[in-house]
Design a protein around this motif. Structure first.
Motif, PDB file in Angstrom:
ATOM      1  N   SER A  66      10.940   4.747   1.101  1.00 45.79           N
ATOM      2  CA  SER A  66      10.226   6.089   0.351  1.00 45.79           C
ATOM      3  C   SER A  66      10.703   6.151  -0.607  1.00 45.79           C
ATOM      4  O   SER A  66      12.469   6.440  -0.360  1.00 45.79           O
ATOM      5  CB  SER A  66      10.516   6.723   1.947  1.00 45.79           C
ATOM      6  OG  SER A  66       9.569   6.346   2.731  1.00 45.79           O
TER       7      SER A  66
ATOM      8  N   VAL B 184       3.165  -2.409  -7.642  1.00 43.30           N
ATOM      9  CA  VAL B 184       2.481  -0.482  -7.763  1.00 43.30           C
ATOM     10  C   VAL B 184       2.983   0.026  -8.634  1.00 43.30           C
ATOM     11  O   VAL B 184       4.429   0.249  -9.607  1.00 43.30           O
ATOM     12  CB  VAL B 184       2.842  -0.199  -6.278  1.00 43.30           C
ATOM     13  CG1 VAL B 184       2.261   1.802  -6.711  1.00 43.30           C
ATOM     14  CG2 VAL B 184       2.452  -0.617  -5.268  1.00 43.30           C
TER      15      VAL B 184
ATOM     16  N   SER C 235       1.198  -1.782  -0.059  1.00 45.67           N
ATOM     17  CA  SER C 235       0.155  -0.212   0.191  1.00 45.67           C
ATOM     18  C   SER C 235       1.060   0.827  -0.344  1.00 45.67           C
ATOM     19  O   SER C 235       2.158   1.059   0.280  1.00 45.67           O
ATOM     20  CB  SER C 235      -0.462  -0.055   1.417  1.00 45.67           C
ATOM     21  OG  SER C 235      -0.690   0.401   2.732  1.00 45.67           O
ATOM     22  N   CYS C 236       0.222   2.206  -0.532  1.00 42.31           N
ATOM     23  CA  CYS C 236       1.246   3.375  -0.559  1.00 42.31           C
ATOM     24  C   CYS C 236       0.339   3.997  -0.508  1.00 42.31           C
ATOM     25  O   CYS C 236      -0.862   4.937  -0.803  1.00 42.31           O
ATOM     26  CB  CYS C 236       2.062   3.713  -2.267  1.00 42.31           C
ATOM     27  SG  CYS C 236       2.992   2.047  -2.914  1.00 42.31           S
ATOM     28  N   SER C 237       1.528   5.812  -0.316  1.00 46.43           N
ATOM     29  CA  SER C 237       0.968   6.428   0.702  1.00 46.43           C
ATOM     30  C   SER C 237       1.000   8.537  -0.128  1.00 46.43           C
ATOM     31  O   SER C 237       2.760   7.992  -0.144  1.00 46.43           O
ATOM     32  CB  SER C 237       0.243   7.133   1.915  1.00 46.43           C
ATOM     33  OG  SER C 237       1.498   7.131   2.481  1.00 46.43           O
ATOM     34  N   GLN C 238       0.706   8.634  -1.070  1.00 43.26           N
ATOM     35  CA  GLN C 238       1.493  10.950  -1.052  1.00 43.26           C
ATOM     36  C   GLN C 238       2.299  11.135  -0.058  1.00 43.26           C
ATOM     37  O   GLN C 238       1.241  11.241   0.965  1.00 43.26           O
ATOM     38  CB  GLN C 238       0.644  11.342  -1.930  1.00 43.26           C
ATOM     39  CG  GLN C 238       1.259  12.407  -2.069  1.00 43.26           C
ATOM     40  CD  GLN C 238       2.358  12.957  -3.475  1.00 43.26           C
ATOM     41  OE1 GLN C 238       2.461  11.149  -4.135  1.00 43.26           O
ATOM     42  NE2 GLN C 238       3.572  13.199  -3.125  1.00 43.26           N
TER      43      GLN C 238
ATOM     44  N   LEU D 214       7.253   9.115  -2.203  1.00 44.30           N
ATOM     45  CA  LEU D 214       5.377   8.280  -2.372  1.00 44.30           C
ATOM     46  C   LEU D 214       6.597   7.331  -0.878  1.00 44.30           C
ATOM     47  O   LEU D 214       7.691   6.587  -0.856  1.00 44.30           O
ATOM     48  CB  LEU D 214       5.726   7.530  -3.467  1.00 44.30           C
ATOM     49  CG  LEU D 214       5.496   6.539  -3.559  1.00 44.30           C
ATOM     50  CD1 LEU D 214       3.570   7.042  -3.050  1.00 44.30           C
ATOM     51  CD2 LEU D 214       5.327   6.205  -4.806  1.00 44.30           C
ATOM     52  N   ARG D 215       5.599   6.994  -0.128  1.00 38.92           N
ATOM     53  CA  ARG D 215       6.202   5.603   1.346  1.00 38.92           C
ATOM     54  C   ARG D 215       4.918   3.852   0.737  1.00 38.92           C
ATOM     55  O   ARG D 215       4.316   4.756   0.423  1.00 38.92           O
ATOM     56  CB  ARG D 215       5.501   6.679   1.911  1.00 38.92           C
ATOM     57  CG  ARG D 215       6.212   5.482   3.284  1.00 38.92           C
ATOM     58  CD  ARG D 215       5.588   5.961   4.756  1.00 38.92           C
ATOM     59  NE  ARG D 215       6.427   4.858   6.119  1.00 38.92           N
ATOM     60  CZ  ARG D 215       7.541   4.693   6.134  1.00 38.92           C
ATOM     61  NH1 ARG D 215       8.858   5.133   5.491  1.00 38.92           N
ATOM     62  NH2 ARG D 215       8.075   3.224   7.299  1.00 38.92           N
ATOM     63  N   CYS D 216       5.470   3.107   0.632  1.00 35.35           N
ATOM     64  CA  CYS D 216       4.941   2.198   0.462  1.00 35.35           C
ATOM     65  C   CYS D 216       5.357   1.223   1.570  1.00 35.35           C
ATOM     66  O   CYS D 216       6.276   1.183   2.142  1.00 35.35           O
ATOM     67  CB  CYS D 216       5.445   1.462  -1.130  1.00 35.35           C
ATOM     68  SG  CYS D 216       4.580   2.597  -2.343  1.00 35.35           S
ATOM     69  N   SER D 217       4.409   0.523   1.614  1.00 34.23           N
ATOM     70  CA  SER D 217       4.430  -0.228   2.567  1.00 34.23           C
ATOM     71  C   SER D 217       3.735  -1.353   2.997  1.00 34.23           C
ATOM     72  O   SER D 217       2.776  -1.475   2.007  1.00 34.23           O
ATOM     73  CB  SER D 217       3.943   0.229   4.322  1.00 34.23           C
ATOM     74  OG  SER D 217       2.773  -0.082   4.456  1.00 34.23           O
TER      75      SER D 217
ATOM     76  N   TRP E  39      12.345  -5.424  -2.051  1.00 29.36           N
ATOM     77  CA  TRP E  39      11.788  -4.772  -3.102  1.00 29.36           C
ATOM     78  C   TRP E  39      12.135  -4.424  -4.773  1.00 29.36           C
ATOM     79  O   TRP E  39      13.382  -4.611  -4.407  1.00 29.36           O
ATOM     80  CB  TRP E  39      11.659  -3.086  -2.836  1.00 29.36           C
ATOM     81  CG  TRP E  39      10.776  -2.645  -1.139  1.00 29.36           C
ATOM     82  CD1 TRP E  39      11.293  -3.629  -0.609  1.00 29.36           C
ATOM     83  CD2 TRP E  39       9.201  -2.861  -1.448  1.00 29.36           C
ATOM     84  NE1 TRP E  39      10.126  -3.242   1.327  1.00 29.36           N
ATOM     85  CE2 TRP E  39       8.951  -2.609   0.061  1.00 29.36           C
ATOM     86  CE3 TRP E  39       8.646  -2.100  -2.338  1.00 29.36           C
ATOM     87  CZ2 TRP E  39       7.489  -2.381   0.659  1.00 29.36           C
ATOM     88  CZ3 TRP E  39       7.018  -1.838  -1.326  1.00 29.36           C
ATOM     89  CH2 TRP E  39       6.622  -1.797  -0.284  1.00 29.36           C
TER      90      TRP E  39
ATOM     91  N   SER F 118       8.564  -1.712   4.283  1.00 28.78           N
ATOM     92  CA  SER F 118       8.839  -0.627   4.095  1.00 28.78           C
ATOM     93  C   SER F 118       9.473   0.200   2.555  1.00 28.78           C
ATOM     94  O   SER F 118      11.062  -0.246   2.802  1.00 28.78           O
ATOM     95  CB  SER F 118       8.820   0.397   4.765  1.00 28.78           C
ATOM     96  OG  SER F 118       9.983   1.030   5.600  1.00 28.78           O
TER      97      SER F 118
END
Length: 547
Positions: A396, A422, A340-343, A348-351, A364, A394
């Protein structure tokens, strides 16, 4: 006048069955235990006139085949000899005047076995032998095997084979032993009345035979006993079964076995012992103060709470005990949550997280590059941690963000690989989340297919946006649900390739509008069917949205 044929028969001491008037009534077959007494009733008839029987007739019992033939085993004629081995034991007990020829036999011997016939005489010219009916005497005896019970494995025990003393007179004996319990003994020790035996566990239930041969009488007697050998528990083992079916594997000594987390197990403890052992199951090794989790030797395990559990089976009887242990290790392929990623302000940060046994490792993939471990630089930062069966990671991203860039999270252990991807999309901050797939190659293939599919969907949406009312949905029976529409959004002055994940301060001035088309593609859950008895894996697809 007596017919000539009858006279000839009497003179020769013979008998003709068809001659009338001569009849013998006696039990033809008599069986007696050696050294016991028996009485045989007997009576006879004759065609002679009773006037001729004023004096007591002479009655003789002869053994068939004896030599000389004129030596009787019993008679009332005191002028005739009697066999020494039957004298005083074979006696006439009836009245010959009453035609009673009953015979008493005392302390029957094995050598007495044989056929006997009766002969009656009144004078030198009047004789008759009843050869058409005979007394068949069978004297039986079994040797007696004596030993101190109970027999115990490894403890020497003396066995003795003997016959009755009264029956032993007059004949030398030859002894012989036979049986599976004697297969390792010196054959020279097996011809004596005494035998020293050290029984083994495998001798329990086997037969042991003693044979006695009376050499003079050419008679062989034997007796057989079944050995009851006590021994401590041995061959203790644990039987492991799945889904209440037949035992799948037998485990001995210390061993380990890998099982799936979802398997319902049944443990069965068995042992070879006499007397039967008390069976107990312990979790870990049994200590003096430990209580068994099962006292019947059977344990059902619907679920194991820990990654590795040790069970011990203990078998115990009065002669000793024996243990065996088994370690059950739960294993499972990775299950992936995310990515899941968020701005964020910086990028961008994904975990993502994964659960497996043994614990999985996370890595990754950023484009063609592979990122794993814990490190950071000016462009990205990677971190991972694990606790029990869980692994968390995670990523970043601070630089290098561009449309079409894909990144994926992979979880792997020795039992499988799961990955989720993603895909960064052109335009405002947006990205595709492709569901977790089994294997890295499948994720890349699905990513490419979805990109092409999305391109045609968006193109079709723009062509039909002017004529299709906002909010109308079409459903594809195969792919799922496709929704499209259009709305007005402030126009950006930046080129399209520079608006991906751009900061909020780059928004265009108020009042400038551009038409934005969007599409939403939802995939139903798909499950791949695996062969029976293998854990089925499912491929999950997240909802796909573009804007």
């Amino acid at each position: 006048m007596v017919p000539l044929l009858l006279l000839l028969s009497l003179l020769w001491g013979g008998s003709l069955q068809e001659l009338p008037g001569f009849e013998l009534r006696v039990q033809e077959s008599v069986t007696v235990q050696a050294c016991m007494d028996v009485r045989v009733s007997c009576s006879f008839s004759h065609p002679w006139s009773s006037g001729y029987w004023s004096a007591e007739p002479f009655i003789y019992w002869f053994r068939e085949g004896d030599k000389p033939q004129n030596v009787a085993v019993a008679t009332n004629d005191r002028n005739k000899p009697v066999k020494p081995e039957t004298w005083g034991r074979f006696l006439l007990v009836g009245d010959p005047r009453s035609r009673d020829c009953s015979l008493s036999i005392k302390e029957a011997r094995l050598s007495d076995s044989g056929a006997y016939y009766l002969r009656v005489e009144r004078g030198p010219n009047e004789k008759y032998s009843y050869l058409d009916k005979k007394l068949n005497l069978q004297v039986t005896e079994k040797p007696n095997i004596q030993f101190v019970e109970p027999l115990e494995s490894g403890r020497p025990t003396q066995l003795t084979c003997s016959l009755s003393v009264a029956c032993a007179r007059g004949h030398p004996f030859l002894f012989s032993w036979a049986g599976d319990a004697l297969d390792e003994m010196d054959p020279g020790t097996l011809h004596s009345s005494e035998l020293m035996l050290t029984p083994r566990p495998q001798d329990h239930g086997s037969n042991l035979t003693c044979q006695v041969t009376l050499q003079g009488a050419q008679v062989t007697l034997e007796t057989t006993v079944r050995l009851n050998v006590s021994y401590a528990p041995r061959n203790v083992r644990i039987s492991l079964s799945f889904r209440n079916v037949t035992a799948l594997k037998i485990l001995q000594d210390t061993s380990s076995f890998l099982i799936s987390e979802s398997q319902a197990l049944r443990l069965l403890c068995v042992a070879d012992s006499n007397p039967p052992a008390q069976l107990s199951l312990f979790q870990t090794s049994p200590a003096l103060e430990a209580a068994p989790i099962s006292s019947t030797g059977v344990l059902a395990l619907p679920y194991l709470g820990s990654a590795e559990t040790e069970f011990t089976c203990q078998a115990h009887n009065r002669l000793g005990s024996q243990n065996t242990s088994l370690s059950l290790i739960m294993v499972s392929p990775p299950q992936l949550l995310g990515p899941s990623c968020s701005q964020e302000d910086e990028g961008l940060r994904c975990s993502c997280s994964s659960r497996a046994r043994p614990a999985p490792s996370l890595r990754w993939r950023l484009g063609e590059g592979l990122l794993e471990g814990n490190f950071s630089n000016a462009s990205f930062e990677v971190s991972s941690s694990s606790a029990g069966p869980w692994a968390n990671g995670s990523l970043s991203l601070r630089e290098g963000l561009s449309s079409g860039l894909s990144l994926s999270c992979e979880a792997l252990n020795v039992y499988g690989v799961r990955s989720g991807s993603v895909l960064l999309l052109p335009g405002r901050p947006a990205f595709l989340v492709l569901g977790a797939l089994g294997g890295a190659g499948a994720g890349a293939l699905l990513s490419t297919c979805l990109c092409l599919l999305l391109f045609f969907i968006v193109k079709a949406c723009r062509k039909q946006a002017a004529t299709r009312p906002e909010g109308v949905d079409d459903e594809d029976p195969v792919m799922g649900t496709v929704a499209w529409g259009s709305r007005q959004k402030p126009r950006s002055d930046s080129p399209p390739d520079q608006t991906v994940l751009s900061p909020a301060e780059d928004d265009p001035p108020p009042g400038e509008q551009e038409e934005l088309h969007y599409a939403s593609l939802s995939f139903h859950e798909m499950t791949s069917r695996e062969p029976q008895d293998q854990e089925a894996t499912s491929t999950e697809y997240s909802e796909i949205k573009t804007s």
